[in-house]
Scaffold this active site. Structure first.
Site, PDB file in Angstrom:
ATOM      1  N   ASP A  12      69.327  34.288  61.349  1.00  0.00           N
ATOM      2  CA  ASP A  12      69.759  35.354  62.069  1.00  0.00           C
ATOM      3  C   ASP A  12      71.234  35.031  62.716  1.00  0.00           C
ATOM      4  O   ASP A  12      71.148  34.221  63.685  1.00  0.00           O
ATOM      5  CB  ASP A  12      69.048  35.623  63.180  1.00  0.00           C
ATOM      6  N   LYS A  72      81.470  37.472  64.541  1.00  0.00           N
ATOM      7  CA  LYS A  72      80.892  38.463  63.606  1.00  0.00           C
ATOM      8  C   LYS A  72      81.307  39.875  63.821  1.00  0.00           C
ATOM      9  O   LYS A  72      81.550  40.723  62.985  1.00  0.00           O
ATOM     10  CB  LYS A  72      79.341  38.430  63.906  1.00  0.00           C
ATOM     11  N   GLU A 171      69.323  43.202  59.170  1.00  0.00           N
ATOM     12  CA  GLU A 171      68.620  42.734  60.244  1.00  0.00           C
ATOM     13  C   GLU A 171      67.279  43.583  60.650  1.00  0.00           C
ATOM     14  O   GLU A 171      66.222  43.091  60.778  1.00  0.00           O
ATOM     15  CB  GLU A 171      69.459  42.755  61.542  1.00  0.00           C
ATOM     16  N   ASP A 193      67.807  47.988  68.467  1.00  0.00           N
ATOM     17  CA  ASP A 193      68.226  46.826  68.683  1.00  0.00           C
ATOM     18  C   ASP A 193      69.362  46.750  69.821  1.00  0.00           C
ATOM     19  O   ASP A 193      70.508  47.327  69.464  1.00  0.00           O
ATOM     20  CB  ASP A 193      68.733  46.057  67.419  1.00  0.00           C
TER      21      ASP A 193
END
Ligand code: AMP
Length: 604
Positions: A12, A72, A171, A193
């Site tokens: 991840d 990211k 994800e 999330d």
């Protein structure tokens, strides 16, 4: 040399932290060192080389301008797109309409190049923990909204880090896989999330075991960091404070306070920075914290609403909700998500680890192995319904042979309920707070007197372990149902812990259950008796009715103060039972009698 099997790791690659997981035996496991599973996604370029993860974070103050974090966030973005946000970063970023580069000494690096270092560290972590030097294959997760070029660049970065990417997966899909939701074959799943800096909501469709993203929404600048900042602002109310040392100390303290408030109702705040001549001594309650973050949490609910709409679904069509990200542990967040989706979300797995675990599950599937799904021929843990007073009434008992079907009748405890909540729990303990929530649904019924509805609830578990709970109210002929896989997210280890806890706590649980039942009984007697006062005066001596009233008041007082003494509750219930006995046969309708003897689901 032994012939070791080829291991595929799951990674991840997170904005703030990166995690690696793989199957150890039959169990998906995150690979931790010194008890820490997270590798901070932070890279520092020094004159002598590169620092990654904890080392980079620890040396941040030494190299503030060449320490890169949140790389990211910049994947696939250009300088012009992010110009405004870049001013907040302590490092130098260059670029134009077509490019974006981080500047470290004489080097210019793309965000992907920075991520290569994090991926190298992930690979090295796996090799160290597993004691091998041949880890070369991985499944890597990316946000659902990543486009093809962002996915390809992630693959290229991994290759440069010495990892062949067998599959890039979304994800949210990884989170759903970690909970084994693919085994359900069909469904619409919402994955919520909420991490440290970003919020993502994804709606997935599962058909024939394959996931498809129907819609995504979110905010790349909303998360736990905002909640920390809200606490800092609250602590500084009335002060004008600009000293960086104080602000940094407060930010760390705020995060700790926030995390503690997930378990506690209030937390004392004592900060004393002698060098800065700064101190705070106060208490912050969960209620205050909730009010500070409410606006932001509402924002996530609005985004969720939009995602459901974009997926052209109604809330009722969402079959499962999965929570991901450290900030999804905040009780207000859980409650608001649960209220919005009208479903108990899956929370059995650690929300920080669930994406990495899902990546390792995908790796396991790719390697052609079966998963440890606790597919048993008996029910491993009892399953039941929440009944009045927070008790769990077990319907399917542990060790019952599968398939099995059991029907029980329930009723209501409050007049004119228009909906009956059916909350399904799993576990061996007596109270809901000690059991595992599996799901909930609501049965709409026309208003009726307490005790009047006759709700037949059937728990049916099929040969594949799928549980279907049907509720049918006989008088109104209303029905509702829910389908759940009760072993999703449950490892052998967790199951054993649940069973062990039920043995360790057996005595205490028994006591608590007795008390809950006595309280429920007292409540039923109060409701039923108060309805009959008028008639009682006609049928009984006035002193007898007055005596009943005195004991009804004692019962009310005991319930109000949360009486826990079994002897006191027993005395009240038994006395009231004796005093009202002559009334019962004379007066009580079937429905009222039912209220005195029936089992009630929790009131809406
Ligand atoms: P993630 O990006 O998923 O690793 O989430 C990190 C965020 O979760 C940080 O803002 C943490 O402060 C926050 N967090 C971690 N544990 C808790 C907790 N128990 N309660 C509230 N927030 C938490």
């Amino acid at each position: 040399m032994t012939n070791q099997e080829n291991i595929i790791i799951g990674i991840d690659l997170g904005t703030t932290n990166t995690l690696v997981a793989c199957y150890e035996g039959d169990i998906p496991t995150v690979l931790a060192e010194n008890g820490n599973a997270m590798i901070p996604s932070v890279v520092t370029y020094t004159d002598d080389g590169v620092l990654v993860g904890d080392q980079a974070k620890a040396n941040f103050s030494k190299y503030p301008n060449t320490t890169f974090f949140s790389a990211k966030r910049f994947f696939g973005k250009t300088y012009s797109e992010l110009e405004e946000d870049l001013t907040k970063m302590p490092f130098e970023v260059k670029g134009d309409d077509t490019s974006l580069k981080f500047v470290a000494h004489d080097k210019e690096l793309s965000p992907f190049e920075v991520s290569i270092e994090v991926l190298k560290e992930a690979k090295n972590r796996a090799q160290r923990v597993l004691g091998r030097n041949d880890i070369s294959k991985a499944v890597i997760t990316v946000p659902a909204y990543f486009d093809d070029s962002q996915r390809n660049e992630t693959k290229t970065a991994a290759l440069a880090a010495g990892l062949e990417v067998l599959r890039i997966i979304n994800e949210p899909t990884a989170a759903a896989l970690a909970y084994g939701l693919d085994l359900k074959k069909e469904g619409k799943i919402a994955v919520y999330d909420l991490g440290g800096g970003t919020f993502d909501i994804s709606i997935l469709e599962l058909k024939d075991g394959v996931f498809r993203v129907l819609s995504t929404n979110g905010d790349t600048f909303l998360g736990g960091d905002d909640f920390d900042a809200a606490i800092v602002d609250y602590l500084l109310e009335g002060f004008e404070e600009t000293r960086p040392e104080v602000l940094i100390a407060l930010k760390y303290a705020a995060e700790e306070i926030k995390i503690r408030l997930s378990d506690k109702e209030s937390v004392p705040v004592k900060i004393n920075l002698e060098n800065e001549n700064f101190s705070i001594d106060k208490v912050i309650t969960r209620e205050t914290f909730d009010s500070l973050i409410l606006k932001k949490v509402k924002q996530t609910v609005r985004a969720s609403k939009k995602a459901v709409k974009d997926a052209q679904l109604s809330i009722e069509e969402i079959s499962e909700v999965v929570l991901v990200g450290g900030s999804s542990r905040i009780p207000l967040v859980r409650t608001m998500v649960e209220d919005f989706f009208e479903k108990t979300p899956f929370i059995g797995l650690n929300p920080d680890e669930v994406v990495a675990l899902g990546a390792s599950t995908q790796a396991r599937i790719l390697s052609g192995k079966e998963r440890d799904l606790l597919l048993l021929d008996v029910i491993p843990l009892s399953i039941g319904l929440e009944t009045l007073g927070g008790a769990v009434t077990k319907v399917l008992l542990r060790n019952t042979t599968i398939p099995a079907s059991v029907t029980e009748e329930f009723t209501t405890s409050v007049d004119d309920q228009t909906g009956i909540n059916l909350n399904v729990y799993q576990g061996e303990r007596e109270l809901v707070e000690d059991c595992r929530p599996l799901g909930k649904f609501k049965l709409a019924v026309p208003p009726m007197k307490a005790g009047y509805p006759r709700v037949k609830v059937t728990f049916h578990i099929d040969e594949n372990g799928m549980l279907k709970v049907d509720a049918f109210e006989e008088r109104s002929e209303q029905k509702a149902h829910i389908e759940i896989n009760p072993v999703i997210g449950l490892s052998h280890k967790e199951m054993n812990n649940i069973i062990k806890a039920s043995i360790d706590c057996a005595m205490d649980d028994f006591q608590l259950r007795m008390i809950v039942e006595l309280r429920n009984k007292a409540e039923r007697i109060i409701v039923a008796t108060e309805r009959t006062y008028d008639k009682a005066y006609r049928l009984m001596e006035a002193e007898e009715v007055e005596e009943i009233k005195v004991w009804i008041q004692k019962a009310k007082d005991a319930l109000k103060r949360g009486e826990k003494d079994q002897a006191i509750l027993e005395k009240i219930v038994n006395t009231l039972g004796d005093l009202t006995l002559p009334l019962a046969d004379l007066l009580f309708s079937d429905a009222t009698k039912q209220a005195l003897v029936g089992k009630e689901t929790s009131a809406v």
